[in-house]
Design an enzyme around this catalytic site. Structure first.
Site, mmCIF file in Angstrom:
data_model
loop_
_atom_site.group_PDB
_atom_site.id
_atom_site.type_symbol
_atom_site.label_atom_id
_atom_site.label_comp_id
_atom_site.label_asym_id
_atom_site.label_seq_id
_atom_site.Cartn_x
_atom_site.Cartn_y
_atom_site.Cartn_z
ATOM 1 N N LYS A 116 28.372 49.787 46.604
ATOM 2 C CA LYS A 116 27.948 48.384 46.595
ATOM 3 C C LYS A 116 26.597 48.204 47.283
ATOM 4 O O LYS A 116 25.808 47.353 46.887
ATOM 5 C CB LYS A 116 29.009 47.488 47.235
ATOM 6 C CG LYS A 116 30.211 47.272 46.349
ATOM 7 C CD LYS A 116 31.082 46.139 46.865
ATOM 8 C CE LYS A 116 32.305 45.964 45.974
ATOM 9 N NZ LYS A 116 33.258 45.011 46.563
ATOM 10 N N LYS A 199 35.441 53.042 33.352
ATOM 11 C CA LYS A 199 36.550 52.103 33.517
ATOM 12 C C LYS A 199 36.140 50.731 32.966
ATOM 13 O O LYS A 199 34.982 50.339 33.116
ATOM 14 C CB LYS A 199 36.861 52.004 35.018
ATOM 15 C CG LYS A 199 38.202 51.395 35.336
ATOM 16 C CD LYS A 199 38.451 51.424 36.824
ATOM 17 C CE LYS A 199 38.933 50.066 37.267
ATOM 18 N NZ LYS A 199 39.135 49.933 38.694
ATOM 19 N N LYS A 202 34.333 43.976 34.396
ATOM 20 C CA LYS A 202 33.639 42.740 34.027
ATOM 21 C C LYS A 202 32.158 42.819 34.360
ATOM 22 O O LYS A 202 31.373 42.014 33.889
ATOM 23 C CB LYS A 202 34.280 41.545 34.712
ATOM 24 C CG LYS A 202 34.228 41.652 36.218
ATOM 25 C CD LYS A 202 34.507 40.332 36.884
ATOM 26 C CE LYS A 202 34.207 40.407 38.350
ATOM 27 N NZ LYS A 202 35.264 40.904 39.188
#
Ligand code: TRP
Length: 336
Positions: A116, A199, A202
């Site tokens: 992140k 994977k 969104k």
């Protein structure tokens, strides 16, 4: 009458935008099953969500939306404690105490923190780093024995266990040490329709890669029609060799409840066109009643707000017990 004590279970999802069918299969669908067996606490993790930039109005909407989705999917507020994380201040309070037994090195080596930080280089903040400690607080407050998580959260759960044991060693038995709960369908990892090596997410920049819980029928059929397969023509489950087709078979298997072998049989001798259409229709048919129920709940604001208020009160009742114990153990003066 003998009272039966069920094990406690905690899980949460961040209200940070669209929920994909991957989230549904990996988490929400299992919650519905687990709520009969365990004493469940389920939350919308809005405190976690703000560790990356959120637009305030959007976060508010996403939180309410996620709660309506939970209920529409069958998470029953009569059976479990359903609440918004920020409604129970004990989560932040316990995080503070746990921070004092957490080493910076443990947090800076977390895979998700590193990922992140790279993806949000303009906004690397202390909250992002502290994210796993807040998660530990979520779990430990409810003395949860079990935590259903996907593979990407296992490292965070490991830290929760370490912190529980560390606190117990230092201050005496206080927390239940949680175990990860490996879900029945966790083998059913749903991959991107556009790139079956990734994977389903969104945050995929290609919206054809994921199906959200609010996609309409036409969108669903179109996305499945475009799903990446292979140059072969057999509908056969072989994840290494045929990742696209295998992913579609997995989705079909999860939504029909049929075994993979039976799913393969359904398409023996049929082409990919028919196959993709059938998978799309199956998903669209499964989502339609959920979408209808969610739309109804979104309009029932008072009813939903009542559920959330009740949920926060019930959560607080359990959380407060743990927090008081913690405050006593660490030596906070309570006026007694
Ligand atoms: N971090 C989790 C996720 O993004 C959500 C979450 C927050 C959670 N607190 C939790 C999951 C506690 C399990 C237990 O998926």
């Amino acid at each position: 009458m003998e009272e039966i004590h069920k094990s406690k279970l905690f899980s949460a999802i961040q209200p940070s935008g669209a929920v994909t069918i991957g989230n549904y299969i990996g988490a929400i669908k299992n919650w519905v099953r687990l709520q009969d067996e365990y004493e469940c606490f389920f939350a919308a993790a809005d405190l976690h969500a703000i560790t990356v930039k959120q637009e305030a109005a959007q976060l508010r909407k996403n939180t309410f939306d996620l709660m309506a989705l939970f209920v529409a999917c069958g998470v029953d507020p009569e059976k479990c404690v359903l609440f918004v994380q920020s409604h129970v201040s004990a989560h932040c309070e316990l995080t503070w105490v746990l921070n004092t037994i957490t080493y910076p090195g443990e947090l800076s080596r977390m895979t998700q923190f590193k990922d992140k930080s790279a993806r949000h280089a303009e906004n690397v903040n202390m909250g992002l780093m502290d994210y796993p400690v807040l998660m530990a607080a979520d779990i430990l407050l409810y003395q949860a024995a079990l935590v259903p998580v996907g593979a990407d959260q296992k490292q965070h759960l490991e830290l929760s266990r370490d912190l529980a044991m560390r606190f117990n060693n230092r201050y005496g038995e206080t927390f239940t040490v949680p175990e990860p709960y490996i879900l029945k369908d966790s083998g059913a990892r749903i991959m991107s329709l556009a790139d079956p090596s990734k994977k389903m997410s969104k945050s995929d920049e290609n919206p054809n890669g994921f199906i959200t819980m609010s996609d309409d029928r036409d969108t669903i059929l179109r996305k499945f029609k475009r799903a990446v397969t292979d140059s072969d023509s057999q509908v056969r489950y072989a994840p290494e060799e045929k990742p696209g087709v295998s992913n579609l078979l997995t989705i079909y298997h999860v939504f029909t409840g049929k075994s993979i072998a039976d799913c393969e049989k359904d398409f023996a001798g049929k082409g990919y066109g028919d196959f993709k259409l059938a998978v799309g229709e199956t998903v669209a048919d499964a989502l339609a009643p959920i979408q209808q129920e969610k739309a109804r709940l979104l309009k029932e604001k008072d009813y939903m707000n009542d559920i959330l208020k009740q949920g926060a009160e019930n959560a607080f009742r359990t959380a407060r017990r743990t927090l008081s114990k913690v405050y006593r153990k660490v030596g906070f003066y309570s006026g007694e």
